[in-house]
Design a protein around this motif. Structure first.
Motif, PDB file in Angstrom:
ATOM      1  N   UNK A   4       0.836  -1.201   0.000  1.00 40.07           N
ATOM      2  CA  UNK A   4       0.000   0.000   0.000  1.00 40.07           C
ATOM      3  C   UNK A   4       0.870   1.250   0.000  1.00 40.07           C
ATOM      4  N   UNK A   5       1.972   1.215   0.766  1.00 40.57           N
ATOM      5  CA  UNK A   5       2.812   2.415   0.825  1.00 40.57           C
ATOM      6  C   UNK A   5       3.531   2.685  -0.499  1.00 40.57           C
ATOM      7  N   UNK A   6       3.730   1.597  -1.317  1.00 40.45           N
ATOM      8  CA  UNK A   6       4.322   1.800  -2.646  1.00 40.45           C
ATOM      9  C   UNK A   6       3.361   2.570  -3.544  1.00 40.45           C
ATOM     10  N   UNK A   7       2.078   2.188  -3.469  1.00 38.56           N
ATOM     11  CA  UNK A   7       1.053   2.887  -4.261  1.00 38.56           C
ATOM     12  C   UNK A   7       0.929   4.328  -3.796  1.00 38.56           C
ATOM     13  N   UNK A   8       0.934   4.512  -2.469  1.00 40.68           N
ATOM     14  CA  UNK A   8       0.788   5.861  -1.903  1.00 40.68           C
ATOM     15  C   UNK A   8       1.931   6.768  -2.337  1.00 40.68           C
TER      16      UNK A   8
ATOM     17  N   UNK B  71      -0.810   6.672   2.868  1.00 38.93           N
ATOM     18  CA  UNK B  71      -1.208   5.260   2.877  1.00 38.93           C
ATOM     19  C   UNK B  71      -2.655   5.107   3.319  1.00 38.93           C
ATOM     20  N   UNK B  72      -3.098   6.002   4.221  1.00 40.85           N
ATOM     21  CA  UNK B  72      -4.487   5.966   4.679  1.00 40.85           C
ATOM     22  C   UNK B  72      -5.463   6.223   3.550  1.00 40.85           C
ATOM     23  N   UNK B  73      -5.101   7.134   2.645  1.00 36.67           N
ATOM     24  CA  UNK B  73      -5.965   7.425   1.493  1.00 36.67           C
ATOM     25  C   UNK B  73      -6.080   6.199   0.583  1.00 36.67           C
ATOM     26  N   UNK B  74      -4.948   5.526   0.337  1.00 39.10           N
ATOM     27  CA  UNK B  74      -4.978   4.316  -0.488  1.00 39.10           C
ATOM     28  C   UNK B  74      -5.865   3.253   0.165  1.00 39.10           C
ATOM     29  N   UNK B  75      -5.740   3.121   1.487  1.00 40.48           N
ATOM     30  CA  UNK B  75      -6.556   2.131   2.201  1.00 40.48           C
ATOM     31  C   UNK B  75      -8.035   2.450   2.059  1.00 40.48           C
ATOM     32  N   UNK B  76      -8.393   3.739   2.144  1.00 31.86           N
ATOM     33  CA  UNK B  76      -9.806   4.120   2.007  1.00 31.86           C
ATOM     34  C   UNK B  76     -10.321   3.839   0.597  1.00 31.86           C
TER      35      UNK B  76
END
Length: 354
Positions: free
Chosen positions: A7-11, A18-23
């Protein structure tokens, strides 16, 4: 092996937290349109496929699926549908899937509506139902659509209801298949008989009606001179009364040597033939219920057509889970195989086949 995308790679690549990607991954609110589009674009560029099973477990949500089905005795194929739904529920227990079953009396509109009321009281995320007639079932289907509750049909396919999916046989083709199989042993017969358990002049399901239509079409095309008699058995009678009706029929139709029924009650005639030591008559029926199976073993039922009811129940729950939780696309029509069972292979029938 390709490196695991985090997730942090995408972020980092999208320039968001990373929170935005998770949402975005879990369809949660509070994400701007611009951020949403950035994350989605990066996910596509990186060929990222989220692990939906892991996401579903992480969400820790619970899901209630309601099953609306006819009240039934232990000799009915509904038992296997019920067992299949509960097996799927057990298989999905880690995802907090719960299955609740409501029963209604066939051909009783008020009983069906009572089952609907009970179903809606649970606020289900999905519904599985064996429908009543179209006019009775349509208002319920409309309510489910308005509430965005997906539903799966079993037993009878009614296209106008626009269900998420259907599991069952192509009943018209099944009727044609049944006619072909019956006439392999009744080719020289001048007449055959259809046994029809009925209530208030109606058969219990659209499926049975469609099977008979397919059967009669095949007969008209291939055996137009064969007389098709009917034996009506009122469903509200007891088996002693059934025996009387069956005995009266054979007394007045001595040339009937082969019969067919389009429901799971072939044993009514099969057991009569055994008790009365009738050797020159057989019946073809549906469903691998225990009493039918015993008649096949003893030779009074020549063939049974299997419906894989257990599979229908299991896959209906699994389809709702995959659609609601995993966001997968579901096939709208899933026809079960039309299989023939006789004395030689009835012991090898595998009802699960999951």
């Amino acid at each position: 092996m390709a490196a695991k995308i985090r997730i942090k790679d995408i972020a980092q690549r999208a320039g968001v937290s990373a929170g935005t990607v998770d949402r975005v991954l879990h369809n949660r609110p509070s994400v701007s349109k611009a951020s949403f589009e950035k994350v989605k674009k990066v996910m596509e560029e990186m060929n990222y496929t989220p692990n939906m099973y892991a996401s579903a477990l992480a969400c820790n949500r619970s899901y209630t699926f309601c099953v609306i089905m006819p009240k039934h005795s232990s000799e009915a194929y509904w038992d296997e549908i019920e067992e299949g739904t509960m097996a799927a529920c057990k298989h999905l227990r880690d995802f907090n899937v719960d299955v609740k079953i409501m029963y209604y009396e066939r051909l009783n509109t008020q009983s069906f509506n009572n089952a609907i009321t009970e179903c809606l009281s649970y606020e289900p995320q999905g519904v599985i139902m064996i429908p009543a007639d179209t006019s009775t079932t349509k208002p319920f289907a409309d309510t489910l659509h308005k509430s965005n509750i997906p539903f799966v049909l079993l037993d009878s396919y009614i296209p106008s209801l626009n269900a998420l999916s259907f599991y069952g046989q192509d009943s018209f083709c099944s009727g044609r298949f049944a006619a072909r199989m019956l006439m392999l042993i009744a080719k020289g017969d001048k007449e055959i008989m259809i046994m029809k358990p009925m209530k208030d002049g109606k058969v219990a399901s659209k499926q049975q009606d469609n099977r008979e239509k397919g059967f009669r079409q095949f007969m008209a095309e291939n055996y137009p001179t064969t007389v098709i008699n009917e034996l009506i058995l009122p469903l509200d009678n007891n088996e002693e009364s059934f025996d009387k009706h069956i005995g009266n029929y054979f007394a007045s139709h001595p040339d009937t040597h082969n019969c067919i029924t389009f429901c799971s009650k072939a044993y009514l005639i099969g057991e009569y033939l055994i008790r009365n030591n009738v050797k020159d008559c057989q019946i073809l029926g549906y469903d691998m219920v225990a009493r039918n199976k015993e008649c096949v073993r003893k030779g009074s039922i020549s063939f049974l057509i299997a419906q894989h009811a257990y599979m229908q129940g299991y896959h209906s729950v699994d389809s709702l889970f995959r659609h609601i939780v995993l966001k997968e696309k579901i096939n709208p029509i899933n026809y079960m195989p039309i299989e023939i069972l006789n004395k030689e292979n009835v012991e090898f029938y595998q009802r699960t086949m999951i």
